[in-house]
Design an enzyme around this catalytic site. Structure first.
Site, PDB file in Angstrom:
ATOM      1  N   TYR A   1     -48.019  94.055 140.344  1.00  0.00           N
ATOM      2  CA  TYR A   1     -47.310  95.133 141.027  1.00  0.00           C
ATOM      3  C   TYR A   1     -47.013  94.665 142.441  1.00  0.00           C
ATOM      4  O   TYR A   1     -47.912  94.211 143.148  1.00  0.00           O
ATOM      5  CB  TYR A   1     -48.188  96.386 141.048  1.00  0.00           C
ATOM      6  CG  TYR A   1     -47.577  97.576 141.759  1.00  0.00           C
ATOM      7  CD1 TYR A   1     -46.559  98.320 141.183  1.00  0.00           C
ATOM      8  CD2 TYR A   1     -48.030  97.956 143.018  1.00  0.00           C
ATOM      9  CE1 TYR A   1     -46.006  99.406 141.828  1.00  0.00           C
ATOM     10  CE2 TYR A   1     -47.481  99.052 143.682  1.00  0.00           C
ATOM     11  CZ  TYR A   1     -46.472  99.766 143.074  1.00  0.00           C
ATOM     12  OH  TYR A   1     -45.916 100.845 143.729  1.00  0.00           O
TER      13      TYR A   1
ATOM     14  N   LYS B   1     -51.203  96.616 154.349  1.00  0.00           N
ATOM     15  CA  LYS B   1     -51.942  97.487 155.271  1.00  0.00           C
ATOM     16  C   LYS B   1     -53.212  96.877 155.860  1.00  0.00           C
ATOM     17  O   LYS B   1     -53.722  97.364 156.875  1.00  0.00           O
ATOM     18  CB  LYS B   1     -52.263  98.801 154.567  1.00  0.00           C
ATOM     19  CG  LYS B   1     -52.882  98.594 153.177  1.00  0.00           C
ATOM     20  CD  LYS B   1     -52.434  99.659 152.178  1.00  0.00           C
ATOM     21  CE  LYS B   1     -52.819  99.309 150.759  1.00  0.00           C
ATOM     22  NZ  LYS B   1     -51.735  99.041 149.839  1.00  0.00           N
TER      23      LYS B   1
ATOM     24  N   ASP C   1     -47.891  87.246 146.804  1.00  0.00           N
ATOM     25  CA  ASP C   1     -48.061  88.612 147.281  1.00  0.00           C
ATOM     26  C   ASP C   1     -49.556  88.811 147.534  1.00  0.00           C
ATOM     27  O   ASP C   1     -50.331  89.062 146.600  1.00  0.00           O
ATOM     28  CB  ASP C   1     -47.528  89.588 146.235  1.00  0.00           C
ATOM     29  CG  ASP C   1     -47.732  91.041 146.654  1.00  0.00           C
ATOM     30  OD1 ASP C   1     -48.381  91.275 147.697  1.00  0.00           O
ATOM     31  OD2 ASP C   1     -47.254  91.932 145.930  1.00  0.00           O
TER      32      ASP C   1
HETATM   33  N1  HOZ Z   1     -50.347 101.571 144.032  1.00  0.00           N
HETATM   34  C1  HOZ Z   1     -51.455 101.639 144.892  1.00  0.00           C
HETATM   35  C2  HOZ Z   1     -52.595 100.829 144.446  1.00  0.00           C
HETATM   36  N2  HOZ Z   1     -52.326  99.636 143.813  1.00  0.00           N
HETATM   37  C3  HOZ Z   1     -51.911 103.053 145.099  1.00  0.00           C
HETATM   38  C4  HOZ Z   1     -51.338 103.597 146.323  1.00  0.00           C
HETATM   39  C5  HOZ Z   1     -51.899 104.965 146.718  1.00  0.00           C
HETATM   40  O1  HOZ Z   1     -51.942 105.863 145.889  1.00  0.00           O
HETATM   41  O2  HOZ Z   1     -52.240 105.137 147.857  1.00  0.00           O
END
Ligand code: HOZ
Length: 441
Positions: A156, A279, A251
């Site tokens: 992802y 982040k 990534d």
């Molecule tokens: N897709 C995010 C984790 N792989 C989750 C993001 C979130 O819900 O803060």
């Protein structure tokens, strides 16, 4: 603690305030959440709403306490509300929240990130991991003059159009192989291969020689559960891309500063052309970055013609928080301790499952970890999908009732912070064992 007392922790805690907030939220927000995995569809039931957090712990709107292994999906290596990070953010906020003009913090953080990631000779800050990956792929296309990209099943890279093909995280959790709204013509430019399958990658490059702009990969996967690369996988990707004149993009939104200070590229000694970070470089504030070889990055505007911009890019609060966190990581080197504690957790979870006769496999690298309720080795998204989803759901809620917050999906990794103690870890192992025993009953 005696077993009879511990069993009491399995009782349903009061969640009336969270339930009321969730009802309200659903009236104003699709599914009541601002990011799909949070809705708990991967485990059933309803999410709790967070009131506050400190160190290794979260408290919900009803006052229930949880040991947190989500940690805002990775970035909080020092735990929640670390005093140095909070002080830096407060100090920065007192001087203004956004300027849309350069600041010294952007230069200092870029220099510091490059100390950890020497392959990022030049880097650009953006506001999220999604923005970083979208920008990196645009740059790869602009630099090579090619349109296709190759990604891996269950990886992802945020919600950019090009990445929502056989993606992990919420896309996998909700079982949406491709997203409506992405033009078919664009999806056709995204090739996919199973993770850890070099032969499939070679076949794709044989089928489309000189046409693939880049491979983008989670070098250690965190969005299909935790998957580690086979020994030759990442170096194989380097060899294949180099031979074809294609770029290799790591990534490292999840793995950066996690599997090793310098991410998977340091741990596996493979130098990508471009890297994306998220982040973590803002200690959990909204920020991301992409960077890499100088001659590639010099294709970005204003030096080159590939356009990318943003008012909140390099936001002063995010820069201040990131500097505070990364300076502590550099100066205190908590990595050996973090790694040992993460191994202790995974070993304890596996031992608990073995004691109960439940098939479970798992592993960790640095402070990133994961387990699957499955028997065989799990090397790919296909393997991960064979884990026992029904048992995971029951186990998940048993752990949550006992005050342990794991990611609410089998297709997400777990994390450890410096705020977690050995006692927290041992308590987690015990509660998880009780939850698993209950889930079997
Ligand atoms: N897709 C995010 C984790 N792989 C989750 C993001 C979130 O819900 O803060």
């Amino acid at each position: 603690m005696a077993e009879s007392e511990r069993a009491g922790e399995g009782k349903n805690p009061a969640r009336a305030a969270s339930a009321a907030l969730f009802r309200r939220a659903q009236e104003v927000t699709p599914g009541g959440v601002n990011s799909p995995v949070r809705a708990f569809r991967g485990v059933g039931g309803e999410p709790f709403f967070v009131d506050r957090a400190a160190g290794a712990r979260l408290w919900d709107a009803d006052g229930n306490e949880y040991i947190d292994y989500v940690l805002s999906w990775g970035p909080l290596i020092l735990g929640h509300a670390h005093p140095a990070v909070i002080a830096a953010v407060c100090d920065a906020a007192g001087r203004g929240t956004s300027y849309g003009a350069p600041t010294v913090g952007e230069v200092e953080l870029a220099e510091l990130v490059r100390e950890f990631f020497p392959s990022m000779e030049r880097l650009r800050f953006v506001s999220s991991g999604t923005e970083a990956t979208m920008s990196a792929v645009r740059l790869a296309r602009g630099f090579t003059g090619r349109d296709m990209i190759l990604k891996f099943e269950g990886n992802y890279h945020g919600h950019g159009d090009s990445f929502l093909v056989k993606a992990g995280s919420g896309v996998a959790t909700l079982g949406l192989p491709n997203s409506p709204g992405v033009p078919a013509e664009l999806s056709k430019l995204t090739l996919t291969a199973p993770y850890n399958d070099l032969r499939a990658v070679e076949e794709a490059f044989r089928a489309f020689p000189g046409q693939i702009a880049c491979i983008i990969v989670e070098p250690v996967v965190g969005n299909a559960g935790f998957l580690a690369p086979d020994d030759d996988f990442l170096s194989g990707l380097r060899r294949i891309t180099e031979a074809d004149g294609s770029l290799l993009v790591f990534d490292e939104v999840m793995t950066g500063f996690r599997v090793a200070p310098g991410g998977a590229q340091e741990l596996f000694n493979v130098r990508p052309d471009l890297t994306t970070l998220g982040k973590v470089i803002g200690a959990g504030l909204p920020v991301g970055a992409y960077g890499g070889r100088r001659e590639i990055m010099d294709h970005i505007a204003p030096v080159g013609p590939v356009y990318q911009a943003g008012t909140l890019s390099g936001n002063p609060l995010a820069m201040a928080a990131g500097l505070a966190q990364l300076r502590i990581l550099r100066d205190e080197n908590p990595y050996p301790k973090l790694e040992r504690r993460t191994r202790r957790l995974v070993a304890g979870l596996l031992a608990g499952a073995a004691e109960l006769g439940v098939p479970m496999v798992g592993g960790s690298l640095g402070s990133m970890w994961g387990v699957f309720l499955a028997a065989g080795p799990v090397r790919s998204f296909e393997d991960a999908q064979r884990s026992d989803a029904a048992l995971f759901q029951r186990f998940y809620h048993g752990a949550l009732r006992r005050g342990v917050f794991f990611a609410p999906s089998a297709f997400e990794a777990g994390f450890m912070s410096t705020a977690h103690t050995d006692e927290d870890v041992d308590e987690t192992i015990q509660r998880a064992r009780d939850a698993l025993r209950e889930a079997l009953a």
